[in-house]
Design a protein around this motif. Structure first.
Motif, PDB file in Angstrom:
ATOM      1  N   ILE A   9       0.792  -1.231   0.000  1.00 41.37           N
ATOM      2  CA  ILE A   9       0.000   0.000   0.000  1.00 41.37           C
ATOM      3  C   ILE A   9       0.825   1.283   0.000  1.00 41.37           C
ATOM      4  O   ILE A   9       0.365   2.309  -0.507  1.00 41.37           O
ATOM      5  CB  ILE A   9      -1.011   0.031   1.159  1.00 41.37           C
ATOM      6  CG1 ILE A   9      -0.318   0.231   2.516  1.00 41.37           C
ATOM      7  CG2 ILE A   9      -1.870  -1.221   1.169  1.00 41.37           C
ATOM      8  CD1 ILE A   9      -1.284   0.607   3.627  1.00 41.37           C
ATOM      9  N   GLU A  10       2.021   1.256   0.547  1.00 44.47           N
ATOM     10  CA  GLU A  10       2.763   2.517   0.672  1.00 44.47           C
ATOM     11  C   GLU A  10       3.237   3.086  -0.665  1.00 44.47           C
ATOM     12  O   GLU A  10       3.310   4.315  -0.804  1.00 44.47           O
ATOM     13  CB  GLU A  10       3.892   2.361   1.686  1.00 44.47           C
ATOM     14  CG  GLU A  10       3.313   2.209   3.096  1.00 44.47           C
ATOM     15  CD  GLU A  10       4.327   2.302   4.211  1.00 44.47           C
ATOM     16  OE1 GLU A  10       5.539   2.172   3.930  1.00 44.47           O
ATOM     17  OE2 GLU A  10       3.888   2.493   5.370  1.00 44.47           O
ATOM     18  N   PRO A  11       3.544   2.259  -1.683  1.00 48.24           N
ATOM     19  CA  PRO A  11       3.847   2.854  -2.991  1.00 48.24           C
ATOM     20  C   PRO A  11       2.673   3.655  -3.568  1.00 48.24           C
ATOM     21  O   PRO A  11       2.873   4.525  -4.412  1.00 48.24           O
ATOM     22  CB  PRO A  11       4.170   1.639  -3.862  1.00 48.24           C
ATOM     23  CG  PRO A  11       4.702   0.632  -2.908  1.00 48.24           C
ATOM     24  CD  PRO A  11       3.851   0.807  -1.676  1.00 48.24           C
ATOM     25  N   TYR A  12       1.467   3.390  -3.113  1.00 46.95           N
ATOM     26  CA  TYR A  12       0.295   4.149  -3.562  1.00 46.95           C
ATOM     27  C   TYR A  12       0.091   5.426  -2.744  1.00 46.95           C
ATOM     28  O   TYR A  12      -0.819   6.203  -3.023  1.00 46.95           O
ATOM     29  CB  TYR A  12      -0.963   3.286  -3.458  1.00 46.95           C
ATOM     30  CG  TYR A  12      -1.072   2.209  -4.507  1.00 46.95           C
ATOM     31  CD1 TYR A  12      -1.453   2.493  -5.813  1.00 46.95           C
ATOM     32  CD2 TYR A  12      -0.790   0.881  -4.190  1.00 46.95           C
ATOM     33  CE1 TYR A  12      -1.570   1.501  -6.778  1.00 46.95           C
ATOM     34  CE2 TYR A  12      -0.897  -0.123  -5.148  1.00 46.95           C
ATOM     35  CZ  TYR A  12      -1.284   0.199  -6.432  1.00 46.95           C
ATOM     36  OH  TYR A  12      -1.391  -0.794  -7.378  1.00 46.95           O
ATOM     37  N   GLY A  13       0.899   5.610  -1.699  1.00 48.85           N
ATOM     38  CA  GLY A  13       0.784   6.800  -0.880  1.00 48.85           C
ATOM     39  C   GLY A  13       0.056   6.606   0.435  1.00 48.85           C
ATOM     40  O   GLY A  13      -0.075   7.545   1.223  1.00 48.85           O
ATOM     41  N   PHE A  14      -0.426   5.394   0.710  1.00 45.90           N
ATOM     42  CA  PHE A  14      -1.127   5.129   1.962  1.00 45.90           C
ATOM     43  C   PHE A  14      -0.142   4.810   3.079  1.00 45.90           C
ATOM     44  O   PHE A  14       0.976   4.362   2.826  1.00 45.90           O
ATOM     45  CB  PHE A  14      -2.100   3.955   1.791  1.00 45.90           C
ATOM     46  CG  PHE A  14      -3.270   4.256   0.901  1.00 45.90           C
ATOM     47  CD1 PHE A  14      -4.370   4.930   1.390  1.00 45.90           C
ATOM     48  CD2 PHE A  14      -3.261   3.859  -0.428  1.00 45.90           C
ATOM     49  CE1 PHE A  14      -5.455   5.208   0.572  1.00 45.90           C
ATOM     50  CE2 PHE A  14      -4.335   4.131  -1.253  1.00 45.90           C
ATOM     51  CZ  PHE A  14      -5.439   4.812  -0.754  1.00 45.90           C
ATOM     52  N   SER A  15      -0.581   4.996   4.306  1.00 42.95           N
ATOM     53  CA  SER A  15       0.243   4.716   5.476  1.00 42.95           C
ATOM     54  C   SER A  15      -0.179   3.405   6.119  1.00 42.95           C
ATOM     55  O   SER A  15      -1.328   3.267   6.570  1.00 42.95           O
ATOM     56  CB  SER A  15       0.111   5.849   6.498  1.00 42.95           C
ATOM     57  OG  SER A  15       0.632   5.477   7.747  1.00 42.95           O
TER      58      SER A  15
END
Length: 272
Positions: free
Chosen positions: A251-257
């Motif tokens: 998920i973090e490559p999509y900008g989510f934490s």
């Protein structure tokens, strides 16, 4: 961003073909999920390729559960839970934020994606909107939002009249309506507005975030109430991925934490 190849089913399958247990899903070899087309939560390319943080997480978990494929159907947010209950889907993985009333209707997994609300407005924010209440107070203002989504509800609850809340089918349409002056503001989560702005390259647009007075939300995969055992199996694998760091890697490559999703729980968000 990582791309995940999923099959896009534009027509729902007959209810008789639906499975409602993990064993059924394993036997048929795929699970049907409801998605929107709202990057970075979900995205659908012209060739039917489906990506986005929510489908990517769901695909990996179902794979670990012995269900090798995920078939995605595009749905408006307001139609997702009725479609799930009508057995047109096995799960919803679409950024459908947890709300007490939704928690009464479906069996949510533990949190997956968290975000705050934002406004897309013309450069300079000429009307000075920082909250849904600001829009309600301006008798000439119109706001665009997904039909049946959180933003539509927040606008109505803030006192924006129904005739000034414009249902918008997708992000690109909302952006174009702001560009053309057909609506004064378009509301989506921060990450969705950021993605729209980045892709448009339009320097005449601006994002206002976070929206004052609007809460931060988290979604989870949603299942039918009677499929709590399937939800529980999903949660077991989700917990393992959170612990191992594999969840963050998706998920973090999509900008989510990942930390945001791990800092709260379904019980807190649903008021259980």
């Amino acid at each position: 961003m990582k791309k995940t190849l999923l099959t896009l089913a534009l027509l729902a399958a007959p209810a008789a073909a639906m499975a409602d247990t993990l064993d059924d899903l394993k036997a048929q070899g795929f699970a049907r999920i409801a998605i929107a087309n709202e990057p970075p939560f979900t995205a659908v390319a012209a060739d039917g390729t489906v990506s986005g943080a929510a489908p990517d997480v769901a695909r990996e978990i179902f794979k670990r559960l012995g269900v090798p494929e995920v078939v995605a159907s595009i749905s408006e947010y307001g139609a997702m839970i009725p479609g799930l209950q009508a057995r047109r889907h096995d799960a919803i993985t679409a950024g459908l934020f947890m709300k007490p009333e939704r928690c009464q209707a479906v069996a949510y997994s533990e949190p997956v994606l968290c975000d705050a609300e934002a406004f897309l407005v013309p450069k300079g924010n000429p009307k000075g909107f920082t909250s849904y209440a600001d829009i309600a107070a301006d008798a000439t203002a119109t706001i665009g939002a997904p039909g049946g989504g959180t933003e539509e509800k927040l606008a109505l609850e803030a006192g924006v009249p129904r005739d000034r809340v414009i249902v918008v089918p997708d992000g690109q349409s909302g952006l174009k309506m702001v560009q053309d002056g057909r609506i004064d503001v378009y509301s989506l989560p921060v990450l969705s507005i950021s993605d729209l702005m980045a892709k448009s390259g339009d320097a005449n647009l601006e994002m206002v975030a976070p929206v004052i007075g609007a809460p931060v939300y988290c979604d989870g995969a949603a299942f039918r109430k009677e499929d709590a055992a399937l939800r529980d199996a999903f949660d077991v694998e989700l917990a393992k991925m959170k612990e191992s760091g594999e969840f963050a890697a998706i998920i973090e490559p999509y900008g989510f934490s990942a930390a945001a999703a791990m800092s709260t729980s379904r019980a807190q968000l649903c008021g259980e």
